[in-house]
Write a protein that holds these residues in place. Structure first.
Motif, mmCIF file in Angstrom:
data_model
loop_
_atom_site.group_PDB
_atom_site.id
_atom_site.type_symbol
_atom_site.label_atom_id
_atom_site.label_comp_id
_atom_site.label_asym_id
_atom_site.label_seq_id
_atom_site.Cartn_x
_atom_site.Cartn_y
_atom_site.Cartn_z
ATOM 1 N N GLU A 339 0.811 -1.212 0.000
ATOM 2 C CA GLU A 339 0.000 0.000 0.000
ATOM 3 C C GLU A 339 0.848 1.267 0.000
ATOM 4 O OE1 GLU A 339 -3.481 -0.017 2.500
ATOM 5 O OE2 GLU A 339 -3.338 -2.183 2.790
ATOM 6 N N THR A 340 2.125 1.122 0.250
ATOM 7 C CA THR A 340 3.052 2.249 0.163
ATOM 8 C C THR A 340 4.190 1.856 -0.768
ATOM 9 O OG1 THR A 340 4.126 1.454 2.182
ATOM 10 C CG2 THR A 340 2.509 3.226 2.431
ATOM 11 N N LEU A 341 4.942 2.843 -1.215
ATOM 12 C CA LEU A 341 6.008 2.584 -2.179
ATOM 13 C C LEU A 341 7.087 1.667 -1.606
ATOM 14 C CD1 LEU A 341 6.777 6.033 -3.853
ATOM 15 C CD2 LEU A 341 5.847 4.006 -4.952
ATOM 16 N N PRO A 342 7.482 0.657 -2.354
ATOM 17 C CA PRO A 342 8.664 -0.108 -1.936
ATOM 18 C C PRO A 342 9.880 0.819 -1.911
ATOM 19 C CG PRO A 342 7.443 -1.272 -3.642
ATOM 20 C CD PRO A 342 6.867 0.109 -3.559
ATOM 21 N N GLU A 343 10.804 0.536 -1.038
ATOM 22 C CA GLU A 343 11.963 1.405 -0.870
ATOM 23 C C GLU A 343 12.742 1.518 -2.176
ATOM 24 O OE1 GLU A 343 15.721 1.970 2.230
ATOM 25 O OE2 GLU A 343 14.355 0.259 2.406
ATOM 26 N N GLY A 344 13.107 2.759 -2.533
ATOM 27 C CA GLY A 344 13.923 3.005 -3.707
ATOM 28 C C GLY A 344 13.166 3.085 -5.012
ATOM 29 N N MET A 345 11.833 3.017 -4.985
ATOM 30 C CA MET A 345 11.046 3.067 -6.216
ATOM 31 C C MET A 345 10.224 4.342 -6.285
ATOM 32 S SD MET A 345 9.463 -0.671 -7.060
ATOM 33 C CE MET A 345 10.482 -2.122 -7.252
ATOM 34 N N ASP A 346 9.993 4.808 -7.519
ATOM 35 C CA ASP A 346 8.999 5.855 -7.703
ATOM 36 C C ASP A 346 7.690 5.200 -8.171
ATOM 37 O OD1 ASP A 346 9.254 5.286 -10.395
ATOM 38 O OD2 ASP A 346 10.245 7.162 -10.912
ATOM 39 N N TYR A 347 6.644 6.005 -8.293
ATOM 40 C CA TYR A 347 5.321 5.458 -8.590
ATOM 41 C C TYR A 347 5.297 4.707 -9.914
ATOM 42 C CZ TYR A 347 0.315 5.234 -9.564
ATOM 43 O OH TYR A 347 -0.954 4.783 -9.870
ATOM 44 N N THR A 348 5.856 5.318 -10.954
ATOM 45 C CA THR A 348 5.786 4.694 -12.273
ATOM 46 C C THR A 348 6.549 3.380 -12.311
ATOM 47 O OG1 THR A 348 5.602 6.893 -13.280
ATOM 48 C CG2 THR A 348 6.179 5.065 -14.731
ATOM 49 N N THR A 349 7.726 3.341 -11.702
ATOM 50 C CA THR A 349 8.504 2.103 -11.657
ATOM 51 C C THR A 349 7.748 1.026 -10.897
ATOM 52 O OG1 THR A 349 10.561 3.378 -11.710
ATOM 53 C CG2 THR A 349 10.711 1.102 -10.966
ATOM 54 N N TRP A 350 7.129 1.412 -9.808
ATOM 55 C CA TRP A 350 6.341 0.480 -8.992
ATOM 56 C C TRP A 350 5.196 -0.119 -9.792
ATOM 57 C CZ3 TRP A 350 2.168 2.344 -5.145
ATOM 58 C CH2 TRP A 350 1.743 1.295 -4.306
ATOM 59 N N MET A 351 4.398 0.736 -10.436
ATOM 60 C CA MET A 351 3.261 0.250 -11.215
ATOM 61 C C MET A 351 3.718 -0.579 -12.404
ATOM 62 S SD MET A 351 0.334 0.991 -9.901
ATOM 63 C CE MET A 351 0.693 1.170 -8.146
ATOM 64 N N THR A 352 4.837 -0.205 -13.005
ATOM 65 C CA THR A 352 5.358 -0.974 -14.131
ATOM 66 C C THR A 352 5.673 -2.399 -13.703
ATOM 67 O OG1 THR A 352 6.293 1.006 -15.183
ATOM 68 C CG2 THR A 352 7.215 -1.127 -15.846
ATOM 69 N N GLY A 353 6.295 -2.556 -12.542
ATOM 70 C CA GLY A 353 6.601 -3.889 -12.037
ATOM 71 C C GLY A 353 5.354 -4.716 -11.799
ATOM 72 N N ILE A 354 4.304 -4.082 -11.260
ATOM 73 C CA ILE A 354 3.058 -4.807 -10.988
ATOM 74 C C ILE A 354 2.391 -5.235 -12.295
ATOM 75 C CG2 ILE A 354 0.734 -4.615 -10.037
ATOM 76 C CD1 ILE A 354 1.915 -2.720 -7.920
ATOM 77 N N VAL A 355 2.313 -4.325 -13.258
ATOM 78 C CA VAL A 355 1.680 -4.655 -14.537
ATOM 79 C C VAL A 355 2.466 -5.750 -15.255
ATOM 80 C CG1 VAL A 355 1.034 -3.765 -16.809
ATOM 81 C CG2 VAL A 355 0.570 -2.411 -14.772
#
Length: 373
Positions: A339-355
């Motif tokens: 529910e919060t950003l993994p350490e060292g990631m920005d939003y776009t990188t985070w969502m890219t990994g999930i997709v």
């Protein structure tokens, strides 16, 4: 309380409040100044933006660039925002900010409580942006309330939360979301109480746009840069939206989830949620699911009826861990969510990994022929 209806207190008055927050314990808040979380991009001058979580802090920071300081109240990747207890320093920082960015709908209610004692602080509330871009409504609730109820009143800032269901199918017809004999007619996507709207990519882009407009009003000298940064952030999400559309073109894939964290993202790909509704309600209400609901959930895993299990690692319980074990034993893909950003990631990188994880999980999976309707 929409941001457009708020007056703006002059910056010197805000500075005094920020100083008070620092005296109370400013170390509680974490500066969010660059994509790697180092804070090097933030400046000591300019507007101060306080966000409820690291997710909204990152979006705001990508818009603000070097022209403002952005701080997150909750930055610990392991923290559960539902149960967060704000400190006096947190409350003082919120009330003393030049702009506050938060989720709303009871998810980060400590912000609403802090704003009760604030002098008209401008806000960007993500659920308002969700409702604006989707035309759907999110009901106000507190974690632990009975989910699926429609009797939520207006929130503390006057928002009318007498909303209908978001999905509109499955929730009102008596089906429990599993075990239906009519071709999954009882399954729905997300309910009106799914407040995790940052998993809606259009909503994230709309939040960035609103942050840009609010900062432009506060800091006119850098207005154009704020707007350009917001446009750049929205552009970074376009490939992800295209990938979700590509998943949709492949069919309506069934999935299960331990909590409705990523459901807005899955809805964008028109996936079909087979999770027993009673199981979801129990987990989100911090109670044990019934034996029937747990058995139905375990059967989904054991019989490989779903393409993947979406698992909220921040709210793991013995029950959800048991479901995960069943998925892994049956070789059902598990997509981890936070529910919060993994350490060292920005939003776009985070969502890219999930997709990308979703796309991989669907390799070889069989879609539901009729989309589950």
């Amino acid at each position: 309380m929409s941001s457009s209806s708020l007056s703006r207190t002059p910056l010197p008055a805000r500075a005094a409040a920020i100083a008070a927050a620092a005296l109370l314990g400013g170390a509680v808040l974490t500066a969010c100044g660059s994509e790697d979380g180092s804070g090097e991009g933030a400046t000591a001058t300019g507007p101060t933006v306080v966000a409820s979580t690291s997710v909204y802090a990152d979006i705001a920071e990508q818009v603000a660039g070097d022209n403002a300081t952005v701080e997150a109240v909750i930055s610990d990747p392991a923290a559960d925002p539902h149960s967060y207890e704000a400190s006096p320093a947190d409350a003082a920082a919120v009330s003393g900010a030049d702009l506050v960015v938060y989720n709303g709908a009871g998810y980060d209610s400590f912000v609403d409580r802090a704003l009760e004692n604030a002098a008209d602080v401008p806000v960007v509330r993500a659920v308002d942006e969700y409702e604006r871009v989707t035309g759907e409504s999110i009901a106000e609730h507190s974690h632990g309330d009975e989910h699926g109820s429609d009797d939520h009143g207006a929130d503390e800032h006057g928002h009318d939360d007498d909303h209908g269901a978001e999905g509109g199918h499955g929730a009102e017809d008596g089906h429990d979301g599993h075990g239906s004999d009519d071709d999954h007619a009882g399954h729905d996507h997300a309910s009106d109480t799914n407040e995790h709207v940052w998993f809606s990519l259009p909503t994230a882009a709309a939040v960035a746009e609103r942050v840009a407009e609010e900062l432009a009003a506060i800091d006119e000298e850098n207005a154009e840069e704020y707007r350009e940064n917001a446009d750049r952030f929205a552009d970074s999400l376009a490939p992800l939206e295209a990938e979700l559309d590509a998943i949709h073109d492949r069919g309506h894939f069934p999935y299960a989830q331990t909590e409705r964290v990523g459901a807005h993202l899955f809805d964008a790909a028109h996936m079909v949620d087979l999770t027993p509704r009673g199981f979801l309600a129990s987990i989100e209400d911090d109670t044990d699911p019934s034996a029937a609901d747990l058995s139905a959930m375990l059967d989904l895993m054991g019989e490989r009826e779903v393409a993947f299990l979406a698992f909220n690692t921040q709210t793991e319980t013995t029950v959800t861990a048991r479901v995960r074990d069943a998925a892994e034993s049956a070789d059902v893909a598990v997509v981890d969510l936070t529910e919060t950003l993994p350490e060292g990631m920005d939003y776009t990188t985070w969502m890219t990994g999930i997709v990308n994880s979703l796309s991989s999980a669907l390799d070889g999976a069989t879609p539901v022929a009729d989309g589950g309707h």
